[in-house]
Design an enzyme around this catalytic site. Structure first.
Site, PDB file in Angstrom:
ATOM      1  N   SER A 188       0.667  -1.123  -0.015  1.00 44.23           N
ATOM      2  CA  SER A 188      -0.075  -0.009   0.120  1.00 44.23           C
ATOM      3  C   SER A 188       0.751   1.135   0.044  1.00 44.23           C
ATOM      4  O   SER A 188       0.327   2.133  -0.355  1.00 44.23           O
ATOM      5  CB  SER A 188      -1.012  -0.072   1.026  1.00 44.23           C
ATOM      6  OG  SER A 188      -0.333  -0.124   2.434  1.00 44.23           O
ATOM      7  N   HIS A 216      -5.456  -3.826  -2.132  1.00 47.66           N
ATOM      8  CA  HIS A 216      -5.196  -2.821  -3.181  1.00 47.66           C
ATOM      9  C   HIS A 216      -5.130  -3.494  -4.342  1.00 47.66           C
ATOM     10  O   HIS A 216      -4.812  -2.907  -5.629  1.00 47.66           O
ATOM     11  CB  HIS A 216      -3.965  -2.027  -2.823  1.00 47.66           C
ATOM     12  CG  HIS A 216      -3.969  -1.052  -1.855  1.00 47.66           C
ATOM     13  ND1 HIS A 216      -4.599   0.350  -2.145  1.00 47.66           N
ATOM     14  CD2 HIS A 216      -3.926  -1.033  -0.367  1.00 47.66           C
ATOM     15  CE1 HIS A 216      -4.546   0.895  -0.963  1.00 47.66           C
ATOM     16  NE2 HIS A 216      -4.228   0.090   0.212  1.00 47.66           N
ATOM     17  N   LYS A 247     -12.117  -0.100  -0.811  1.00 43.26           N
ATOM     18  CA  LYS A 247     -11.617   0.594  -1.947  1.00 43.26           C
ATOM     19  C   LYS A 247     -12.277   0.608  -3.349  1.00 43.26           C
ATOM     20  O   LYS A 247     -12.907   1.384  -3.760  1.00 43.26           O
ATOM     21  CB  LYS A 247     -10.143  -0.037  -2.129  1.00 43.26           C
ATOM     22  CG  LYS A 247      -9.482   0.417  -0.448  1.00 43.26           C
ATOM     23  CD  LYS A 247      -7.828  -0.176  -0.460  1.00 43.26           C
ATOM     24  CE  LYS A 247      -7.254   0.044   0.750  1.00 43.26           C
ATOM     25  NZ  LYS A 247      -7.827  -0.467   1.892  1.00 43.26           N
TER      26      LYS A 247
END
Length: 405
Positions: A188, A216, A247
């Site tokens: 990240s 991610h 996300k």
């Protein structure tokens, strides 16, 4: 007697530590979003180009997600009223878990309240003090906390150093207890991709459990955003896949995918699952709609990567340090701009904000001392005009501050 809570002596050590952060220049105040999370939005009353959001595919405000949330509230109300194991498992929760399992090509899935609790709750529940965790040194804090809670013996290997991981596995090969190899799919802070395929080879060679945190990578890597496991063609080789709904999916939550027995075990033993109220129906419905969009609108991921390639090339051409020298090179929409000094980084971030660009400064303890950076993140919804304006601002402010020569 002290007249207010702030005058009481019991927590003065916290005030002292905050004063130290202020002296170092790394103290910050929360930026407050006034409107919709978008490529251009309003923080603290100021209109800025947003380079700080995890909203990779622009789904936080997608009409279909909004509609799904409204319909779910009409049908199911605003809350579930209980934890999943008592009275809080709704039909819509099961629909989401089944959809994710199909998407990830696994037997089963369980949804947690956040990606953090998914990691921490899983690692801490499947291992004990006789077991071993072989963990990348740059793995996410939720993995680290889960490892500590498990009471297993933690062995850390150098970042993405598969040979070092194998050295550790050889050293503990004769030790009793299970071995778990764990890596982020995408890291990240630096935006580089974990060596999932090579670590799978090690897991098979040494009989270890293989776990990947794809927070991610979900919605970013692999076919239609299926993540790093799909990116490397490692289906069936990763025992535990963790992902996030907070996300690219645009909503909130985390999930764990794997075998039916793994998920049933987590139903019985994962403490965040057992002791936290389940997702509101509206959030669950938005997540279902988001996975439908990953399948029906692959052009969003294509735009994300087009923007990413353009932005990286322009930053590099300007002379910014975007990794690859003292830090790993970014390979994803996460692109750090390395500054080094924490105070200077925070000053750079504030100056950028004043000039109309939201780009968050990150310093110790989130990253090591001397490796503070501005972390930028691309989305599919940034226009070329917005990117060019942000790039011009980044270069102008960096030259003014002496960050660029």
């Amino acid at each position: 007697m002290p007249g207010t809570l702030s005058e009481r002596p019991q927590l003065q050590h916290l005030t002292a530590q905050l004063d130290e952060l202020k002296q170092k220049g790394t103290y910050f105040r929360l930026r407050v979003l006034d409107d919709v999370q978008a490529p251009v939005c309003t923080y603290d009353g100021k209109r800025v180009i947003n380079l700080a959001s995890n909203n990779y595919l622009g789904l936080t405000a997608h009409p279909k997600l909004r509609e799904a949330a409204i319909e779910a509230i009409k049908m199911y109300g605003v809350g579930s009223g209980a934890v999943r194991t008592i009275a809080g498992t709704m039909k819509i929760h099961m629909e989401l878990e089944e959809k994710i399992a199909r998407f990830k090509n696994v037997e089963a899935c369980v949804v947690f309240q956040s990606g953090f609790t998914a990691n921490a709750g899983t690692v801490s529940s499947i291992l004990g003090k006789e077991d071993f965790i072989i963990s990348d040194e740059l793995n996410h804090a939720s993995i680290i906390d889960g490892a500590r809670l498990s009471r297993a013996k933690i062995k850390v290997f150098r970042h993405k150093d598969v040979s070092h991981a194998e050295e550790i596995l050889k050293e503990i090969a004769s030790e009793p207890g299970r071995k778990l190899i764990i890596t982020d799919g995408v890291f990240s802070m630096d935006g580089d991709i974990g060596p999932v395929d090579q670590l799978c080879d090690l897991a098979e060679k040494y009989g270890a459990i293989m776990m990947v945190d794809d927070a991610h990578a979900s919605g970013v890597l692999g076919r239609n955003g299926r993540g790093s496991v799909d990116h490397f063609g490692c289906h069936g080789r990763v025992d535990i896949q963790v992902g996030t709904l907070s996300k690219a999916i645009g909503a909130l939550g985390g999930y764990v995918c794997g075998s039916r027995d793994l998920i049933d075990f987590l139903y019985h033993r994962a403490r965040p699952f057992l002791f936290s109220t389940s997702h509101p129906p509206s959030v669950t419905a938005t997540c279902i709609a988001a996975f439908d969009l990953l399948e029906s609108e692959p052009e969003r991921i294509e735009r994300l990567w087009d923007n990413t390639r353009y932005f990286k090339a322009e930053l590099g051409g300007m002379g910014f340090d975007i990794g690859g020298l003292t830090t790993p090179a970014s390979e994803t929409p996460i692109t750090p701009i390395l500054v080094g000094d924490g105070k200077r980084t925070m000053e750079f971030s504030r100056a950028l904000f004043d000039a109309g660009v939201m780009a968050t400064g990150i310093a110790f303890p989130t990253v090591p001392e001397g490796k503070a950076r501005i972390r930028t993140i691309m989305t599919s919804e940034h226009t070329r005009e917005q990117l060019d304006q942000a790039l011009e601002t980044l270069e102008r402010i960096a030259r003014k501050m002496g960050i660029l020569g």
